[in-house]
Scaffold this motif. Structure first.
Motif, PDB file in Angstrom:
ATOM      1  N   ASN A  14      -8.801 -55.797 -10.095  1.00 52.59           N
ATOM      2  CA  ASN A  14      -8.838 -54.627  -9.221  1.00 52.59           C
ATOM      3  C   ASN A  14      -9.820 -53.606  -9.784  1.00 52.59           C
ATOM      4  N   GLU A  15     -10.801 -53.232  -8.970  1.00 56.95           N
ATOM      5  CA  GLU A  15     -11.789 -52.230  -9.358  1.00 56.95           C
ATOM      6  C   GLU A  15     -11.687 -51.070  -8.376  1.00 56.95           C
ATOM      7  N   LEU A  16     -11.465 -49.884  -8.919  1.00 61.19           N
ATOM      8  CA  LEU A  16     -11.276 -48.725  -8.052  1.00 61.19           C
ATOM      9  C   LEU A  16     -12.588 -48.195  -7.490  1.00 61.19           C
ATOM     10  N   ASN A  17     -13.666 -48.323  -8.239  1.00 58.93           N
ATOM     11  CA  ASN A  17     -14.954 -47.753  -7.810  1.00 58.93           C
ATOM     12  C   ASN A  17     -15.988 -48.848  -7.627  1.00 58.93           C
TER      13      ASN A  17
ATOM     14  N   ALA B  15     -11.840 -49.125 -21.734  1.00 62.90           N
ATOM     15  CA  ALA B  15     -12.640 -48.285 -20.840  1.00 62.90           C
ATOM     16  C   ALA B  15     -14.033 -48.122 -21.431  1.00 62.90           C
ATOM     17  N   ASN B  16     -15.059 -48.284 -20.603  1.00 63.08           N
ATOM     18  CA  ASN B  16     -16.462 -48.226 -21.013  1.00 63.08           C
ATOM     19  C   ASN B  16     -16.823 -49.287 -22.046  1.00 63.08           C
TER      20      ASN B  16
ATOM     21  N   GLN C  32     -18.248 -50.229 -15.881  1.00 66.05           N
ATOM     22  CA  GLN C  32     -17.811 -49.077 -16.624  1.00 66.05           C
ATOM     23  C   GLN C  32     -16.711 -48.372 -15.853  1.00 66.05           C
ATOM     24  N   GLY C  33     -15.831 -47.775 -16.583  1.00 72.86           N
ATOM     25  CA  GLY C  33     -14.736 -47.080 -15.931  1.00 72.86           C
ATOM     26  C   GLY C  33     -13.954 -46.253 -16.920  1.00 72.86           C
ATOM     27  N   THR C  34     -12.880 -45.656 -16.425  1.00 75.73           N
ATOM     28  CA  THR C  34     -12.075 -44.771 -17.257  1.00 75.73           C
ATOM     29  C   THR C  34     -10.765 -45.400 -17.696  1.00 75.73           C
TER      30      THR C  34
END
Length: 76
Positions: free
Chosen positions: A72-75, A39-40, A1-3
């Motif tokens: 690439n995953e930021l979190n 996103a999500n 999940q992400g933005t």
């Protein structure tokens, strides 16, 4: 999940495991995918795999996504 959406190509791998941990498990298949995920969002896919018929015991399917760590995953 992400933005943010994810766009690209990555590879998922399906294992047959006697536990829930990927270690010395049987690789049933390796599957590349190229797509965009909102996103999500999520992706639903089906792949055929062949399960050996000489197995005994309880096994689980374990899926490892982006096995080469290309996205690439930021979190993490």
């Amino acid at each position: 999940q992400g933005t943010a959406p994810v766009n690209g190509t990555w590879t998922d791998r399906v294992f047959l495991s006697s536990d829930a941990t990927i270690a010395d498990d049987l690789v049933l298949g390796t599957f590349p995918i190229t797509t965009t995920i909102a996103a999500n969002g999520s992706v639903v896919r089906s792949q055929l795999v062949q399960i050996p018929n000489n197995l005994s015991g309880v096994f689980r399917f374990v899926v490892a996504t982006d096995i080469s760590n290309t996205i690439n995953e930021l979190n993490k």
